[in-house]
Design an enzyme around this catalytic site. Sequence first.
Site, PDB file in Angstrom:
ATOM      1  N   SER A  24       7.350  -5.579 -24.785  1.00 11.54           N
ATOM      2  CA  SER A  24       7.519  -6.040 -23.403  1.00 11.54           C
ATOM      3  C   SER A  24       8.940  -6.506 -23.157  1.00 11.54           C
ATOM      4  O   SER A  24       9.268  -6.929 -22.056  1.00 11.54           O
ATOM      5  CB  SER A  24       6.539  -7.178 -23.111  1.00 11.54           C
ATOM      6  OG  SER A  24       6.677  -8.214 -24.060  1.00 11.54           O
ATOM      7  N   THR A 156      -2.264  -7.188  24.418  1.00 10.92           N
ATOM      8  CA  THR A 156      -3.462  -7.092  23.589  1.00 10.92           C
ATOM      9  C   THR A 156      -3.800  -5.605  23.596  1.00 10.92           C
ATOM     10  O   THR A 156      -3.570  -4.923  24.606  1.00 10.92           O
ATOM     11  CB  THR A 156      -4.645  -7.908  24.138  1.00 10.92           C
ATOM     12  OG1 THR A 156      -5.019  -7.371  25.399  1.00 10.92           O
ATOM     13  CG2 THR A 156      -4.309  -9.388  24.296  1.00 10.92           C
ATOM     14  N   SER A 278      21.501   9.484  11.605  1.00 11.97           N
ATOM     15  CA  SER A 278      20.829  10.672  11.091  1.00 11.97           C
ATOM     16  C   SER A 278      21.882  11.659  10.619  1.00 11.97           C
ATOM     17  O   SER A 278      22.964  11.744  11.196  1.00 11.97           O
ATOM     18  CB  SER A 278      19.987  11.291  12.205  1.00 11.97           C
ATOM     19  OG  SER A 278      19.751  12.659  11.940  1.00 11.97           O
ATOM     20  N   ASN A 286      18.571   4.472  13.593  1.00 12.34           N
ATOM     21  CA  ASN A 286      17.245   4.255  13.002  1.00 12.34           C
ATOM     22  C   ASN A 286      17.102   2.870  12.377  1.00 12.34           C
ATOM     23  O   ASN A 286      18.018   2.393  11.718  1.00 12.34           O
ATOM     24  CB  ASN A 286      16.975   5.308  11.921  1.00 12.34           C
ATOM     25  CG  ASN A 286      16.853   6.703  12.489  1.00 12.34           C
ATOM     26  OD1 ASN A 286      16.403   6.875  13.620  1.00 12.34           O
ATOM     27  ND2 ASN A 286      17.269   7.684  11.730  1.00 12.34           N
ATOM     28  N   GLU A 291      11.863  -0.636   8.529  1.00 11.31           N
ATOM     29  CA  GLU A 291      10.809   0.283   8.058  1.00 11.31           C
ATOM     30  C   GLU A 291      10.555   0.105   6.563  1.00 11.31           C
ATOM     31  O   GLU A 291       9.415   0.146   6.101  1.00 11.31           O
ATOM     32  CB  GLU A 291      11.211   1.733   8.340  1.00 11.31           C
ATOM     33  CG  GLU A 291      11.192   2.087   9.814  1.00 11.31           C
ATOM     34  CD  GLU A 291      11.834   3.443  10.050  1.00 11.31           C
ATOM     35  OE1 GLU A 291      11.188   4.464   9.794  1.00 11.31           O
ATOM     36  OE2 GLU A 291      13.000   3.489  10.478  1.00 11.31           O
TER      37      GLU A 291
HETATM   38  N1  ARG Z   1       4.598 -10.337 -25.138  1.00  6.69           N
HETATM   39  C1  ARG Z   1       3.366 -11.026 -25.114  1.00  6.69           C
HETATM   40  C2  ARG Z   1       2.884 -11.169 -23.673  1.00  6.69           C
HETATM   41  O1  ARG Z   1       3.645 -11.047 -22.776  1.00  6.69           O
HETATM   42  C3  ARG Z   1       3.497 -12.374 -25.728  1.00  6.69           C
HETATM   43  C4  ARG Z   1       2.241 -12.914 -26.315  1.00  6.69           C
HETATM   44  C5  ARG Z   1       1.848 -12.108 -27.500  1.00  6.69           C
HETATM   45  N2  ARG Z   1       0.747 -12.697 -28.185  1.00  6.69           N
HETATM   46  C6  ARG Z   1       0.045 -11.996 -29.110  1.00  6.69           C
HETATM   47  N3  ARG Z   1      -0.929 -12.610 -29.678  1.00  6.69           N
HETATM   48  N4  ARG Z   1       0.299 -10.748 -29.377  1.00  6.69           N
HETATM   49  O2  ARG Z   1       1.725 -11.382 -23.420  1.00  6.69           O
END
Ligand code: ARG
Length: 436
Positions: A24, A156, A278, A286, A291
């Site tokens: 992540s 309305t 455009s 525009n 939008e």
């Molecule tokens: N990157 C993980 C998350 O965002 C952190 C927690 C990970 N915990 C675990 N037990 N693998 O959730």
Amino acid sequence: MAKTAWSGRFSDVPAASFQEFGASLPVDKRLWSDDIAGSIAHAEMLASCGIIGADDGAAIVEGLKQIAADIEADAFTWNIADEDVHMAIEAELTRRIGDAGKKLHTARSRNDQVATDTRLWARRHADVLIRAARALIEAFEAQTQAHGSATLPGYTHLQKAQPVLLATHLGAYVEMLTRDITRFEHARAAADINVLGSAALAGTPHPIDRAATTAALDFAHTSHNTMDGVSDRDFVLDLIYACAVCQMHLSRLCEELILWSTEEFGFVTFADIHATGSSIMPQKKNPDFAELIRGKTGRVYGDLMALLTTMKGLPLAYNKDMQEDKEPLFDAVDTTLASLSVLTEISGALTFNVETMRVAAEGGFMGATAVADYLVAKGMPFRDAHEIVGRLVRTCEEQGRTLQELSAAEYQAICDLFDADIVEIVAIENIVAKHA
Ligand code: ARG
């Protein structure tokens, strides 16, 4: 075998493609300052409780501050093999300060760590959202100050209904934004709870001082239940929901501005810097930005639905599914903040074509209800008044005239309850003033 935080248990590591899939870091590195703040509070608490030595505590805090300075200065190399922001910072800390770094994770799990970081991030950004909503309210109030007494048709069913003051129309959005602020405040309060100390899910046998980290991180409360502490993401949903409702309000506003800027309405003109042309039609101007805000509302709703769906059916306590909370959270907050700020600029620079609005307010027989109310005040039952004014409108329509163009004598010819003052009563300004 590559070294991981859990290499003792394993004979090998996942393939690079799996590591990339599970990581992540590209998303959650945005939590770095909250992660470091949480770690500093945790390390100081561990040292003051005697769980780690004072020297180790000081070395950890110093090392974390240096890492923070490097990240701030863009002089930090993120390594995808570290999986997430928590591992990346802890691994770097140990590289820098040696064995003391390995003690930081005492009495803590990434489960309570990530929940704490996310709470700190959500709390901070709720404040930013509140300030951004206030700025838009101020832009509206400045426009109201300048042009609030202008009259325009109120609608309305998108059909002309009754004339209203521009102050009333703009004021409706101020009400919506004020409620948005209340929702952001609620989401802020939901995030403002310290869950550090929940550890993986069952707390820790170490003699930690949870009140100390609550105070150090300036949390309003300390959580009660360790399993809920690591698995609650309601506060994330609350903030995304607040963003979704706010974005819906902005979208409605944009829809009106887009409509009002058409030649058919002509009530507002966007500043040139807030419109686009455009590539083929030379005459075009525009309202792209309005939008886009309207369009981006869909993704914020999607963020809300995504996390609701991710959380549905998760058994207690932490599950890796919950790592999927960050992208919708960041996206909803980024999108709403960007929309609020773009719209604040646009609103401040809008030109309201007050004369066009007033002329439009005289069309569509919008004084009809006021004429009926006049007859009611003279003692006529409302249904009868409605009938008589309906006939008046039909006559006017046949003759291509407005209610304002009829003379007192013409009103009296239809009903003898009309006095000479009726021609004043139907003036648009007077109708609006009476309703104020
Ligand atoms: N990157 C993980 C998350 O965002 C952190 C927690 C990970 N915990 C675990 N037990 N693998 O959730």
